[in-house]
Design an enzyme around this catalytic site. Structure first.
Site, PDB file in Angstrom:
ATOM      1  N   THR A  12      16.121  49.611  40.432  1.00 61.21           N
ATOM      2  CA  THR A  12      16.127  50.836  41.280  1.00 61.21           C
ATOM      3  C   THR A  12      17.386  51.173  41.739  1.00 61.21           C
ATOM      4  O   THR A  12      17.865  52.129  42.002  1.00 61.21           O
ATOM      5  CB  THR A  12      15.273  50.479  42.365  1.00 61.21           C
ATOM      6  OG1 THR A  12      13.849  50.429  41.829  1.00 61.21           O
ATOM      7  CG2 THR A  12      14.986  51.818  43.033  1.00 61.21           C
ATOM      8  N   TYR A  25      10.880  58.354  40.337  1.00 63.68           N
ATOM      9  CA  TYR A  25      12.327  58.099  39.815  1.00 63.68           C
ATOM     10  C   TYR A  25      12.204  57.262  38.724  1.00 63.68           C
ATOM     11  O   TYR A  25      11.068  56.623  38.301  1.00 63.68           O
ATOM     12  CB  TYR A  25      13.442  57.397  40.882  1.00 63.68           C
ATOM     13  CG  TYR A  25      12.914  56.015  41.247  1.00 63.68           C
ATOM     14  CD1 TYR A  25      11.651  55.811  42.383  1.00 63.68           C
ATOM     15  CD2 TYR A  25      13.709  55.093  40.741  1.00 63.68           C
ATOM     16  CE1 TYR A  25      11.527  54.154  42.210  1.00 63.68           C
ATOM     17  CE2 TYR A  25      13.197  53.439  40.745  1.00 63.68           C
ATOM     18  CZ  TYR A  25      12.219  53.311  41.532  1.00 63.68           C
ATOM     19  OH  TYR A  25      11.913  52.038  42.087  1.00 63.68           O
ATOM     20  N   THR A  91      14.032  44.792  41.912  1.00 65.55           N
ATOM     21  CA  THR A  91      13.468  43.875  42.982  1.00 65.55           C
ATOM     22  C   THR A  91      12.152  43.261  42.385  1.00 65.55           C
ATOM     23  O   THR A  91      11.771  42.191  42.935  1.00 65.55           O
ATOM     24  CB  THR A  91      13.359  44.505  44.398  1.00 65.55           C
ATOM     25  OG1 THR A  91      12.271  45.799  44.078  1.00 65.55           O
ATOM     26  CG2 THR A  91      14.654  45.049  44.901  1.00 65.55           C
ATOM     27  N   ASP A  92      11.423  43.950  41.403  1.00 62.25           N
ATOM     28  CA  ASP A  92       9.844  43.444  41.005  1.00 62.25           C
ATOM     29  C   ASP A  92      10.172  42.127  40.610  1.00 62.25           C
ATOM     30  O   ASP A  92       9.319  41.302  40.765  1.00 62.25           O
ATOM     31  CB  ASP A  92       9.545  44.394  39.969  1.00 62.25           C
ATOM     32  CG  ASP A  92       8.930  45.803  40.539  1.00 62.25           C
ATOM     33  OD1 ASP A  92       9.202  45.821  41.705  1.00 62.25           O
ATOM     34  OD2 ASP A  92       8.588  46.457  39.658  1.00 62.25           O
ATOM     35  N   LYS A 164       9.144  38.716  46.959  1.00 62.28           N
ATOM     36  CA  LYS A 164       8.926  40.282  47.238  1.00 62.28           C
ATOM     37  C   LYS A 164       7.677  40.309  47.984  1.00 62.28           C
ATOM     38  O   LYS A 164       6.670  39.825  47.595  1.00 62.28           O
ATOM     39  CB  LYS A 164       8.962  40.962  46.157  1.00 62.28           C
ATOM     40  CG  LYS A 164       8.980  42.511  46.231  1.00 62.28           C
ATOM     41  CD  LYS A 164       9.332  43.368  45.194  1.00 62.28           C
ATOM     42  CE  LYS A 164       9.295  44.784  45.337  1.00 62.28           C
ATOM     43  NZ  LYS A 164       9.672  45.650  44.315  1.00 62.28           N
ATOM     44  N   GLU A 285      -8.266  19.187  48.158  1.00 64.69           N
ATOM     45  CA  GLU A 285      -9.553  19.188  48.027  1.00 64.69           C
ATOM     46  C   GLU A 285      -9.840  19.173  46.493  1.00 64.69           C
ATOM     47  O   GLU A 285     -11.009  18.957  46.265  1.00 64.69           O
ATOM     48  CB  GLU A 285      -9.773  20.705  48.174  1.00 64.69           C
ATOM     49  CG  GLU A 285     -10.018  20.992  49.768  1.00 64.69           C
ATOM     50  CD  GLU A 285     -10.635  22.511  50.133  1.00 64.69           C
ATOM     51  OE1 GLU A 285     -11.742  22.733  49.765  1.00 64.69           O
ATOM     52  OE2 GLU A 285      -9.815  23.343  50.199  1.00 64.69           O
TER      53      GLU A 285
HETATM   54  N1  GLU Z   1      10.169  48.455  38.980  1.00 63.00           N
HETATM   55  C1  GLU Z   1      11.672  48.717  39.762  1.00 63.00           C
HETATM   56  C2  GLU Z   1      12.553  47.289  39.081  1.00 63.00           C
HETATM   57  O1  GLU Z   1      11.891  46.264  39.403  1.00 63.00           O
HETATM   58  C3  GLU Z   1      11.392  48.771  41.127  1.00 63.00           C
HETATM   59  C4  GLU Z   1      11.847  47.754  41.932  1.00 63.00           C
HETATM   60  C5  GLU Z   1      13.231  47.902  42.362  1.00 63.00           C
HETATM   61  O2  GLU Z   1      14.184  47.748  41.591  1.00 63.00           O
HETATM   62  O3  GLU Z   1      13.325  47.806  43.693  1.00 63.00           O
HETATM   63  O4  GLU Z   1      13.267  47.657  38.591  1.00 63.00           O
END
Ligand code: GLU
Length: 328
Positions: A12, A25, A91-92, A164, A285
């Site tokens: 992103t 986007y 971020t994914d 995340k 457990e």
């Molecule tokens: N799906 C995107 C990625 O991981 C969105 C998450 C992001 O970059 O914030 O590139």
């Protein structure tokens, strides 16, 4: 002035939308040159060199790209004139790549990942300040020997700890088990501590010559989880299975029986948890000794999978594999 190389992989932070206020986007649209040019005064922190490694949304991050990244970082950091590396990434799956690099980069020099939650075209895009902060952290000699770090939203996380936690908020990364490594304000870092586990220059793992890994699958425990998923995975060639278990790595009786018979056939079964925080302990457990199971300790399922894939690059006993989970 120190030199920091920025390796771009997409995400992103390189995303572009049609307007500043729409949620839609496309990830990985901007070039590294344009991303650096969008950050005011970044040249005051370090001499910056940009390189495009990939340009993907991180849901498409692959082990092939991760290996390429690890090899390039190792090569760059051997050079005396490079002080540190920044990687821009979606971020994914940032936590997966961060943990992979934490185990396969061989250097004491700073390796800092960053990304953003808002695309470059959004109102209050978070990418430029995150990149500025990441370069500031990478240029700081005090960052050395802390392993791979993730700098997002003024926080500095260790690769082993972060995850995340929010689909859209800029405050998405947390290190829920043992907290932050530090904070960063306009490029200036304050450290609280170093990450506890072995990493980078003390890691025994290497991707030199590695082109592919043995298959390791993940199953998310749920009510009435069908046990034949485990058999199906093995029939497709899995050598290891990570259970994203309930609570302390639990699964229903049918899955427990299937996991036990898989372990008897030398498929490595790792019990992790789908819960956002907390460790998975041995013989709580579940009788791990009788089942020949491994527990993931602090690692969430995706990181437990990466550690197992690296561990399976060579022959190891179950005891040795278990010890890796307490060490890395
Ligand atoms: N799906 C995107 C990625 O991981 C969105 C998450 C992001 O970059 O914030 O590139």
């Amino acid at each position: 002035m120190v030199k920091v190389v920025v390796l771009a992989t997409g995400g992103t932070i390189a995303g572009v939308g049609a307007s500043g206020t729409q949620p839609g986007y496309s990830s990985g649209e901007m070039s590294i040159e344009d991303m650096i040019a969008a950050v005011p005064n970044i040249e005051n922190l370090a001499h910056i060199q940009g390189e495009q490694i990939a340009n993907v949304g991180s849901q498409d991050m692959s082990f092939a790209i991760m290996i390429r990244l690890a090899c390039r970082i190792n090569e760059l950091l051997q050079s005396e004139d490079v002080s540190g590396v920044v990687i821009t990434h979606g971020t994914d799956t940032m936590e997966e790549t961060a943990y992979f690099l934490n185990l396969t980069v061989k250097s004491t020099k700073p390796v800092v990942m960053t990304g953003s939650m808002r695309p470059s075209t959004a109102i209050s895009a978070d990418g430029p300040l995150n990149l500025y902060n990441a370069v500031g952290v990478a240029a700081d000699p005090d960052t050395a020997k802390r392993g791979v770090l993730v700098v997002v939203n003024d926080r500095i996380h260790g690769a082993h700890a972060l995850t995340k936690t929010n689909t859209t908020s800029v405050e998405t990364f947390l290190s829920p088990i043992n907290g932050l490594v530090g904070t960063v304000i306009y490029g200036s870092a304050t450290y609280f501590r170093a990450p506890f586990r072995k990493h980078t220059y003390t890691s025994e793992f290497s991707v030199d010559g590695a082109t592919r890994f043995k298959r390791v699958d993940i199953f998310h425990a749920c009510a009435d989880m069908p046990a034949d998923l485990i058999d199906c995975s093995i029939s497709q060639g899995a050598r290891g299975i990570v259970i994203a278990g309930h609570g302390n790595g639990n699964m229903n009786k049918a899955c427990l029986a299937a996991a036990k018979s898989a372990a008897a056939k030398h498929i490595v079964i790792v019990r992790s948890s789908s819960v956002a925080s907390g460790t998975v302990g041995r013989n709580v457990e579940v009788d791990d000794d009788a089942g020949q199971f491994i527990v993931s300790d602090e690692l969430n399922p995706v990181k437990a999978r990466i550690l197992l894939m690296l561990a399976l690059l060579k022959d190891r006993s179950l005891e040795e594999i278990q010890e890796l989970y307490f060490t890395y």
